[in-house]
Design a protein around this motif. Structure first.
Motif, PDB file in Angstrom:
ATOM      1  N   UNK A  95     -42.578 -60.573  48.703  1.00  0.00           N
ATOM      2  CA  UNK A  95     -41.954 -60.173  47.433  1.00  0.00           C
ATOM      3  C   UNK A  95     -41.697 -58.667  47.355  1.00  0.00           C
ATOM      4  N   UNK A  96     -42.644 -57.805  47.750  1.00  0.00           N
ATOM      5  CA  UNK A  96     -42.337 -56.374  47.737  1.00  0.00           C
ATOM      6  C   UNK A  96     -41.167 -56.007  48.642  1.00  0.00           C
ATOM      7  N   UNK A 107     -29.126 -49.142  43.916  1.00  0.00           N
ATOM      8  CA  UNK A 107     -29.118 -47.685  43.915  1.00  0.00           C
ATOM      9  C   UNK A 107     -30.379 -47.020  43.413  1.00  0.00           C
ATOM     10  N   UNK A 108     -31.432 -47.794  43.172  1.00  0.00           N
ATOM     11  CA  UNK A 108     -32.704 -47.200  42.741  1.00  0.00           C
ATOM     12  C   UNK A 108     -33.534 -46.892  43.988  1.00  0.00           C
ATOM     13  N   UNK A 109     -33.124 -45.838  44.674  1.00  0.00           N
ATOM     14  CA  UNK A 109     -33.663 -45.516  45.991  1.00  0.00           C
ATOM     15  C   UNK A 109     -35.136 -45.118  45.914  1.00  0.00           C
ATOM     16  N   UNK A 110     -35.500 -44.354  44.890  1.00  0.00           N
ATOM     17  CA  UNK A 110     -36.886 -43.901  44.778  1.00  0.00           C
ATOM     18  C   UNK A 110     -37.849 -45.073  44.620  1.00  0.00           C
ATOM     19  N   UNK A 111     -37.443 -46.089  43.857  1.00  0.00           N
ATOM     20  CA  UNK A 111     -38.297 -47.267  43.691  1.00  0.00           C
ATOM     21  C   UNK A 111     -38.452 -48.013  45.011  1.00  0.00           C
ATOM     22  N   UNK A 112     -37.352 -48.150  45.743  1.00  0.00           N
ATOM     23  CA  UNK A 112     -37.420 -48.821  47.045  1.00  0.00           C
ATOM     24  C   UNK A 112     -38.337 -48.045  47.984  1.00  0.00           C
ATOM     25  N   UNK A 113     -38.157 -46.738  48.030  1.00  0.00           N
ATOM     26  CA  UNK A 113     -38.990 -45.903  48.892  1.00  0.00           C
ATOM     27  C   UNK A 113     -40.462 -46.018  48.512  1.00  0.00           C
TER      28      UNK A 113
END
Length: 288
Positions: A95-96, A107-113
């Motif tokens: 899931x993560x 486009x929520x790159x910080x959350x993905x990172x």
């Protein structure tokens, strides 16, 4: 029955089991799968939710449900469901990873990172997170040095994994190491021949190494896919350069070629093609 599209018969088989008093997660998953095949997303959603309710570790049903959200362009709902599952299942790794990929997609790159980094803080050798973070750093954040280090580590830990091969190969490509890139991407494409993004990577690496026929076939396979992927538009443009067959000439005007080269000044193939086009037109000074 699903494979033969005999959906009525498939539904009847499931209903027969329900009528016997069986209320199993597997039956609801099967029912949901039939509805998915029929593109009846609302009923598929209900059946898969029931499967997950009965068996909270039903990863198949969860993945199918998330795929419905993605297919129907309901990414916020997909992320909400994944966040719920992540909170409920602290040991879950699927899931993560799905959530990180979707956050990157919107486009929520910080959350993905953050998700990848959190997973690696718990297991520094977790290959899917290494690979995912390497891709994110290279393609979204431009941190090629760290991306290369992570991709190399993932490759060392999983030397036969086609996704790690492609990631490392594409980073090599972006660094201009075309020969090293082609070897890895070709091996990846051999294992995942229907993956359009890997076919695009193969086309680009082959093109830079002068293997035009291989590039052409890879681009054709890539653009034939109904899926959208990073590079699909580029693959279509590249096909205009080299044509759909060996007898074709570039389907681009001089002005389009000039613009293309200006936008990609480090692209050797485009530069050579522009020079050859000038030469055939007798404009020898420009060709030089």
């Amino acid at each position: 029955d699903i494979q033969t599209m005999n959906y009525a018969s498939a539904h009847q088989r499931v209903r027969t089991q329900f009528d016997k008093g069986l209320d199993l997660a597997s039956l609801h998953f099967l029912e949901g799968s039939i509805y998915v095949a029929e593109n009846d997303w609302k009923k598929a959603h209900a059946a898969l939710e029931k499967s997950i309710e009965i068996s909270d570790d039903d990863s198949q049903a969860l993945e199918r449900l998330i795929s419905i959200y993605v297919t129907t362009d309901q990414l916020p709902q997909a992320l909400q469901k994944l966040e719920e599952v992540i909170a409920e299942r602290p040991g879950d790794t699927r899931s993560p990873l799905q959530a990180a990929a979707l956050y990157e997609k919107i486009g929520e790159i910080e959350k993905a990172q953050s998700i990848y980094e959190e997973m690696l803080s718990q297991n520094a050798d977790f290959v899917p997170a290494l690979n995912g973070l390497a891709n994110l750093l290279a393609h979204q954040l431009g941190n090629m040095e760290q991306a290369l280090a992570l991709a190399s580590k993932a490759r060392d830990l999983a030397p036969f994994d086609p996704e790690t091969m492609d990631t490392l190969g594409w980073i090599y490509f972006q660094n201009g190491s075309y020969e090293a890139a082609l070897g890895l991407i070709q091996e990846s494409a051999d294992q995942l021949p229907t993956n359009p993004e890997i076919q695009y990577h193969l086309g680009m690496a082959s093109l830079m190494m002068g293997r035009i026929d291989t590039a052409r076939q890879a681009f054709l396979r890539a653009v034939a896919s109904p899926l959208n992927f990073p590079g699909k538009d580029e693959a279509q443009i590249r096909l205009r350069f080299i044509g759909p067959d060996s007898e074709s000439k570039p389907d681009l005007s001089i002005a389009e070629l000039q613009e293309f080269v200006e936008q990609r000044p480090s692209d050797p193939f485009a530069t050579i093609l522009l020079a050859e086009t000038y030469e055939t037109r007798g404009e020898h000074i420009k060709a030089a």
